[in-house]
Design a protein around this motif. Structure first.
Motif, PDB file in Angstrom:
ATOM      1  N   PRO A   1       0.858  -1.359   0.011  1.00  0.00           N
ATOM      2  CA  PRO A   1       0.095   0.134   0.150  1.00  0.00           C
ATOM      3  C   PRO A   1       0.904   1.344   0.010  1.00  0.00           C
ATOM      4  O   PRO A   1       0.470   2.419  -0.459  1.00  0.00           O
ATOM      5  N   GLN A   2       2.033   1.143   0.559  1.00  0.00           N
ATOM      6  CA  GLN A   2       2.621   2.296   0.856  1.00  0.00           C
ATOM      7  C   GLN A   2       3.515   2.832  -0.573  1.00  0.00           C
ATOM      8  O   GLN A   2       4.234   3.798  -0.862  1.00  0.00           O
ATOM      9  N   GLN A   3       3.825   1.859  -1.477  1.00  0.00           N
ATOM     10  CA  GLN A   3       4.295   2.203  -2.632  1.00  0.00           C
ATOM     11  C   GLN A   3       3.544   2.776  -3.700  1.00  0.00           C
ATOM     12  O   GLN A   3       2.248   2.793  -3.867  1.00  0.00           O
ATOM     13  N   ALA A   4       4.143   3.763  -4.346  1.00  0.00           N
ATOM     14  CA  ALA A   4       3.343   4.717  -5.263  1.00  0.00           C
ATOM     15  C   ALA A   4       3.011   3.702  -6.569  1.00  0.00           C
ATOM     16  O   ALA A   4       3.692   2.986  -7.111  1.00  0.00           O
ATOM     17  N   ALA A   5       1.797   4.230  -7.084  1.00  0.00           N
ATOM     18  CA  ALA A   5       1.542   3.567  -8.369  1.00  0.00           C
ATOM     19  C   ALA A   5       1.809   4.518  -9.520  1.00  0.00           C
ATOM     20  O   ALA A   5       2.176   5.737  -9.364  1.00  0.00           O
ATOM     21  N   THR A   6       1.352   4.364 -10.694  1.00  0.00           N
ATOM     22  CA  THR A   6       1.555   4.887 -11.861  1.00  0.00           C
ATOM     23  C   THR A   6       0.536   5.391 -12.531  1.00  0.00           C
ATOM     24  O   THR A   6       0.611   6.302 -13.480  1.00  0.00           O
ATOM     25  N   ALA A   7      -0.761   5.357 -11.926  1.00  0.00           N
ATOM     26  CA  ALA A   7      -2.271   5.586 -12.385  1.00  0.00           C
ATOM     27  C   ALA A   7      -2.302   7.089 -12.476  1.00  0.00           C
ATOM     28  O   ALA A   7      -2.720   7.803 -13.600  1.00  0.00           O
ATOM     29  N   ALA A   8      -1.602   7.898 -11.827  1.00  0.00           N
ATOM     30  CA  ALA A   8      -1.740   9.351 -12.071  1.00  0.00           C
ATOM     31  C   ALA A   8      -0.708   9.610 -13.369  1.00  0.00           C
ATOM     32  O   ALA A   8      -1.445  10.709 -14.178  1.00  0.00           O
ATOM     33  N   ALA A   9       0.154   9.136 -13.634  1.00  0.00           N
ATOM     34  CA  ALA A   9       1.093   9.509 -14.683  1.00  0.00           C
ATOM     35  C   ALA A   9       0.207   9.019 -15.888  1.00  0.00           C
ATOM     36  O   ALA A   9       0.236   9.810 -16.934  1.00  0.00           O
ATOM     37  N   ARG A  10      -0.341   7.859 -15.856  1.00  0.00           N
ATOM     38  CA  ARG A  10      -1.220   7.495 -16.989  1.00  0.00           C
ATOM     39  C   ARG A  10      -2.454   8.568 -17.421  1.00  0.00           C
ATOM     40  O   ARG A  10      -2.768   8.883 -18.587  1.00  0.00           O
ATOM     41  N   SER A  11      -3.092   8.842 -16.221  1.00  0.00           N
ATOM     42  CA  SER A  11      -4.187   9.904 -16.458  1.00  0.00           C
ATOM     43  C   SER A  11      -3.573  11.074 -17.019  1.00  0.00           C
ATOM     44  O   SER A  11      -4.329  11.664 -18.014  1.00  0.00           O
ATOM     45  N   TRP A  12      -2.412  11.487 -16.559  1.00  0.00           N
ATOM     46  CA  TRP A  12      -1.670  13.011 -16.868  1.00  0.00           C
ATOM     47  C   TRP A  12      -1.790  12.659 -18.515  1.00  0.00           C
ATOM     48  O   TRP A  12      -1.779  13.647 -19.208  1.00  0.00           O
TER      49      TRP A  12
ATOM     50  N   LEU B   1       9.549  10.322 -21.165  1.00  0.00           N
ATOM     51  CA  LEU B   1       9.410   9.330 -20.104  1.00  0.00           C
ATOM     52  C   LEU B   1      10.082  10.095 -18.617  1.00  0.00           C
ATOM     53  O   LEU B   1       9.316   9.861 -17.767  1.00  0.00           O
ATOM     54  N   ARG B   2      10.788  10.876 -18.985  1.00  0.00           N
ATOM     55  CA  ARG B   2      11.234  11.666 -17.617  1.00  0.00           C
ATOM     56  C   ARG B   2       9.962  12.769 -17.141  1.00  0.00           C
ATOM     57  O   ARG B   2       9.703  12.568 -16.035  1.00  0.00           O
ATOM     58  N   GLU B   3       9.106  12.931 -17.882  1.00  0.00           N
ATOM     59  CA  GLU B   3       7.856  13.888 -17.474  1.00  0.00           C
ATOM     60  C   GLU B   3       6.834  12.805 -16.740  1.00  0.00           C
ATOM     61  O   GLU B   3       6.350  13.100 -15.972  1.00  0.00           O
ATOM     62  N   LEU B   4       6.758  11.780 -17.413  1.00  0.00           N
ATOM     63  CA  LEU B   4       5.795  10.842 -16.884  1.00  0.00           C
ATOM     64  C   LEU B   4       6.403  10.249 -15.495  1.00  0.00           C
ATOM     65  O   LEU B   4       5.657  10.164 -14.360  1.00  0.00           O
ATOM     66  N   ALA B   5       7.631  10.009 -15.405  1.00  0.00           N
ATOM     67  CA  ALA B   5       8.297   9.768 -14.134  1.00  0.00           C
ATOM     68  C   ALA B   5       8.210  11.019 -13.043  1.00  0.00           C
ATOM     69  O   ALA B   5       7.893  10.570 -11.822  1.00  0.00           O
ATOM     70  N   GLU B   6       8.358  12.224 -13.459  1.00  0.00           N
ATOM     71  CA  GLU B   6       8.092  13.123 -12.629  1.00  0.00           C
ATOM     72  C   GLU B   6       6.723  13.167 -12.051  1.00  0.00           C
ATOM     73  O   GLU B   6       6.515  13.930 -10.867  1.00  0.00           O
ATOM     74  N   CYS B   7       5.616  13.047 -12.876  1.00  0.00           N
ATOM     75  CA  CYS B   7       4.280  12.858 -12.224  1.00  0.00           C
ATOM     76  C   CYS B   7       4.087  12.129 -10.999  1.00  0.00           C
ATOM     77  O   CYS B   7       3.437  12.354 -10.170  1.00  0.00           O
ATOM     78  N   GLU B   8       5.035  11.305 -10.867  1.00  0.00           N
ATOM     79  CA  GLU B   8       4.886  10.119  -9.700  1.00  0.00           C
ATOM     80  C   GLU B   8       6.171  10.398  -8.856  1.00  0.00           C
ATOM     81  O   GLU B   8       6.538   9.727  -7.770  1.00  0.00           O
ATOM     82  N   ALA B   9       6.948  11.393  -9.060  1.00  0.00           N
ATOM     83  CA  ALA B   9       8.027  11.686  -8.188  1.00  0.00           C
ATOM     84  C   ALA B   9       9.027  10.554  -8.032  1.00  0.00           C
ATOM     85  O   ALA B   9       9.527  10.206  -6.915  1.00  0.00           O
ATOM     86  N   MET B  10       9.343  10.060  -9.281  1.00  0.00           N
ATOM     87  CA  MET B  10      10.167   8.734  -9.345  1.00  0.00           C
ATOM     88  C   MET B  10      11.300   9.203 -10.067  1.00  0.00           C
ATOM     89  O   MET B  10      11.168   9.914 -10.916  1.00  0.00           O
TER      90      MET B  10
END
Length: 341
Positions: free
Chosen positions: A230-241, A252-261
């Protein structure tokens, strides 16, 4: 015209539309869920006037009567194998009762007799380990195919002439298609409706069944992947963005930044969750956006290409050709009339 869209050769009253007949060939030990998949997906496919586009019937190689299910009940099947003589698509679900198809790679006599009734030009489909019967009949020789992930190694040893793809949801060879585990049968049936009648019809059938409208066939099967904590971040927000910005260049860098990864962490987690790389996923979404716009809008091919994020018509044409085998203009001519939903 694609084979799946050809006018069936069955007799019909003049002036009466002939629905595409789907025959589901069931055997003892059949998984009930797999029997229901074609009925729900094809049975929910309708044209703009609300008319059914498919007729789905269930038959048994043993003739009419009870068929033992994998569960603690029987299914009463009304039709025998004679139905296969008039079927446009034949679907073979998995059966948990082992036969010589699973142990020796050859068809049981009753299945061989049933397969002999299938008319030339009919489309053949397997769900899960129903692929063993298509392979035992020789239909998959030299072709790509898949089956349930737990059986792929055994399947490959038993049928060395088949090119097994163990990590995909389904494989489309045109007139012969195979799917992986039980749930991927839903994906394959929706893929066929989409191939036959376009995105709008397939999406409407998916909504009636309350299932996701599209998972690309090349997406990986769900095989022993760790469940994210549960504490692990998902990639759903990046996909929605990304879906809100498909018409723009996305990195790819922009997508990763959406999740702060970091890019490396994001790529790994994206593949764990979605089953494909971020770049492949973006291309899939852009192809789907292009198909939707070609079906539902009056935009020019150049405008569709820009709004879908391909930039140029040439780039979009290349991607559509690779995925669906036709040009944007040909796709629009084929499916525009059936997309009024």
């Amino acid at each position: 015209m694609p084979a799946s869209m050809e006018t069936p050769s069955r007799n019909a009253d003049p002036g009466t539309p002939v629905r595409h007949r789907v025959a589901v060939l069931v055997q003892h030990g059949v998984i009930p869920f797999e029997v229901g998949i074609p009925h729900r997906i094809f049975g929910g496919a309708r044209n703009a006037d609300g008319a059914d586009l498919y007729e789905v019937v269930t038959c048994s190689p043993h003739g009419p009567g009870p068929v033992r299910a994998e569960a603690d009940f029987e299914i009463h099947v009304v039709h025998g194998p004679e139905v296969l003589e008039t079927a446009d698509t034949v679907i073979v679900p998995a059966a948990h009762e082992r036969s010589v198809a699973h142990t020796e790679g050859r068809l049981p006599e009753e299945m061989a007799a049933a397969f002999a009734r299938i008319r030339p030009g009919a489309r053949l489909v397997s769900i899960c380990t129903g692929s063993y019967f298509l392979a035992a009949a020789g239909y998959l020789d030299g072709l790509r195919a898949t089956t349930h992930w737990s059986s792929t190694d055994h399947f490959q040893r038993l049928f060395p002439r088949v090119r097994v793809e163990p990590d995909v949801l389904y494989v489309d060879n045109g007139a012969i298609l195979t799917s992986a585990g039980v749930g991927s049968g839903v994906d394959l049936c929706l893929h066929l409706v989409r191939r036959d009648h376009g995105i709008a019809v397939a999406n409407a059938s998916a909504r009636r069944t309350v299932v996701p409208p599209h998972r690309e066939g090349g997406q990986a099967q769900y095989i022993q992947r760790p469940v994210p904590q549960p504490q692990q971040a998902a990639t759903a927000a990046a996909r929605s963005w990304a879906l809100d910005r498909l018409d723009q260049p996305l990195t790819l860098r922009e997508l990763a930044e959406c999740e702060a990864m970091s890019v490396r962490t994001f790529t790994r987690r994206f593949r764990e969750e979605v089953g494909t790389s971020p770049g492949q996923w973006l291309t899939q979404q852009r192809v789907e956006r292009a198909r939707h716009l070609l079906e539902s809008s009056d935009l020019s091919v150049d405008q569709v290409a820009r709004q879908a994020g391909f930039g140029t018509a040439a780039s979009m044409r290349q991607h559509l050709q690779a995925v669906i085998g036709v040009s944007p203009s040909a796709y629009r001519r084929t499916f525009r009339a059936t997309s009024a939903f």
